[in-house]
Write an enzyme that holds these catalytic residues in place. Sequence first.
Site, PDB file in Angstrom:
ATOM      1  N   LYS A  75     -12.438  -2.224  -1.521  1.00 44.52           N
ATOM      2  CA  LYS A  75     -13.168  -2.870  -2.622  1.00 44.52           C
ATOM      3  C   LYS A  75     -14.640  -2.447  -2.537  1.00 44.52           C
ATOM      4  O   LYS A  75     -15.015  -1.740  -1.619  1.00 44.52           O
ATOM      5  CB  LYS A  75     -13.091  -4.399  -2.463  1.00 44.52           C
ATOM      6  N   ASP A 140       1.371   6.079   2.249  1.00 46.48           N
ATOM      7  CA  ASP A 140       2.475   6.349   1.317  1.00 46.48           C
ATOM      8  C   ASP A 140       2.857   7.834   1.286  1.00 46.48           C
ATOM      9  O   ASP A 140       3.896   8.183   0.735  1.00 46.48           O
ATOM     10  CB  ASP A 140       2.093   5.899  -0.101  1.00 46.48           C
ATOM     11  N   MET A 182       6.574  -0.540   1.869  1.00 45.12           N
ATOM     12  CA  MET A 182       5.467  -0.050   1.045  1.00 45.12           C
ATOM     13  C   MET A 182       5.867   1.204   0.270  1.00 45.12           C
ATOM     14  O   MET A 182       6.859   1.856   0.607  1.00 45.12           O
ATOM     15  CB  MET A 182       4.240   0.202   1.902  1.00 45.12           C
ATOM     16  N   ARG A 184       3.908   2.465  -3.455  1.00 45.17           N
ATOM     17  CA  ARG A 184       3.564   2.030  -4.819  1.00 45.17           C
ATOM     18  C   ARG A 184       4.167   2.943  -5.867  1.00 45.17           C
ATOM     19  O   ARG A 184       4.863   2.492  -6.772  1.00 45.17           O
ATOM     20  CB  ARG A 184       2.040   2.041  -5.007  1.00 45.17           C
ATOM     21  N   GLN A 284       3.695  -2.370   8.594  1.00 40.53           N
ATOM     22  CA  GLN A 284       3.797  -0.908   8.490  1.00 40.53           C
ATOM     23  C   GLN A 284       2.453  -0.220   8.669  1.00 40.53           C
ATOM     24  O   GLN A 284       2.384   0.974   8.922  1.00 40.53           O
ATOM     25  CB  GLN A 284       4.353  -0.513   7.115  1.00 40.53           C
TER      26      GLN A 284
HETATM   27  O1  F6P Z   1      -1.579   2.551  -0.941  1.00 38.27           O
HETATM   28  C1  F6P Z   1      -1.298   2.114   0.324  1.00 38.27           C
HETATM   29  C2  F6P Z   1      -0.761   0.711   0.340  1.00 38.27           C
HETATM   30  O2  F6P Z   1      -0.386   0.436   1.665  1.00 38.27           O
HETATM   31  C3  F6P Z   1       0.382   0.453  -0.623  1.00 38.27           C
HETATM   32  O3  F6P Z   1       1.623   0.903  -0.166  1.00 38.27           O
HETATM   33  C4  F6P Z   1       0.275  -1.044  -0.799  1.00 38.27           C
HETATM   34  O4  F6P Z   1       0.750  -1.435  -2.061  1.00 38.27           O
HETATM   35  C5  F6P Z   1      -1.184  -1.291  -0.725  1.00 38.27           C
HETATM   36  O5  F6P Z   1      -1.759  -0.230  -0.011  1.00 38.27           O
HETATM   37  C6  F6P Z   1      -1.528  -2.607  -0.069  1.00 38.27           C
HETATM   38  O6  F6P Z   1      -2.900  -2.815  -0.169  1.00 38.27           O
HETATM   39  P1  F6P Z   1      -3.656  -4.082   0.445  1.00 38.27           P
HETATM   40  O7  F6P Z   1      -3.807  -3.828   1.917  1.00 38.27           O
HETATM   41  O8  F6P Z   1      -4.945  -4.104  -0.262  1.00 38.27           O
HETATM   42  O9  F6P Z   1      -2.791  -5.273   0.201  1.00 38.27           O
END
Ligand code: F6P
Length: 358
Positions: A75, A140, A182, A184, A284
């Site tokens: 962020k 990912d 995970m 996306r 993960q």
């Molecule tokens: O893009 C990497 C990732 O680990 C995704 O697989 C998952 O949706 C996202 O980040 C989770 O993000 P956060 O840690 O902000 O919840």
Amino acid sequence: MSKRIGVLTSGGDCPGLNAVLRGVVRAATNRNWEVIGFHDGFEGLLDPVRYEVLDLKRTAGIMPLGGTIIGTTNKGHFIAKVGEGAKTTVPQHVIEETKRTLATLGIDVLITIGGDGSLTTAQQLFEAGIDVVGVPKTIDNDLEATATTFGFDSAVACVADALDRLHTTATSHKRVMVLEVMGRHAGWIALYGGLAGGGDIILIPEIPFDFEKVAEAVRQREQHGCLSTMIVVAEGATPLTGGPQVREQAAGEYKLGGIGETVAREVAARTGKETRTCVLGHLQRGGAPTTQDRILGTRFGVKAVELIADGQFGHMVSYQNYQVLAVPIARAVHRLRLVQPDSQMVDTARAVGISFGD
Ligand code: F6P
């Protein structure tokens, strides 16, 4: 000529980040260069500026540590990408403040370790006249410009371990077990983890699935006398009708989640089988990196320093054909590497009886 390098880790963390930092510091130290690690991603570049000197002592023993010793964030003021497809640019005053910080600290070049969004930011800084070198990072494993990224292998190992554990309890109780992992946009973690952990049904974003086909695969296993069925579902997997399941949405950014529970509900209703769900989530992303990720992270860190020595700014390291090479960041961002439904990996999975619910 002596140099002062800045380095930061940005975006979601993953195992292997510390191996990269250690590789950078060791390779830089060999050249008598100094390394400054900015805290909490790009945010550390802004007032109040937060950084520390990274030297041999500070990076000793960090190889097996998950996370990143200098912190990260997905962020803040530098978000160059919001949600899927949508893009924003880093405001000019943020870029100017970044330049001032780098000039004040006498930093010659900034190594940015991050995913697609962070590398997009790095490219903007480069276009604004800041010398940057990129190191791709995504758990990912979905960046087109590199054949693989560190962190992915550790995530796959975590999924396989979870499946091994879930398999014994599912078999004892003759249950269907759904493991949400995970991924996306890409199903690499589900596909590799599912294969390694003996999954029976793998649902990924690239192959839209039909609940009835999933239920049918469960019934068929029962007919063969199999006591349990293991379903691995990527968080971004999508049923034939409807899009990915969104858990939360705020300021253009969305969090996925819940598809595992939906699949479990549908399977239970259609087969009458007792079904349970497990969401693996951030397990993960944590813990010690695998040996493969330690080695890849080290190679990426060392190569990043070589790129600086060669003056290859605006480039990022990339793994291709067993070699770590360099590619322009501009050509690397916004290009996702997805699982091809007609690839050998998918064919192999189908050949061992794995259903993709299609
Ligand atoms: O893009 C990497 C990732 O680990 C995704 O697989 C998952 O949706 C996202 O980040 C989770 O993000 P956060 O840690 O902000 O919840």
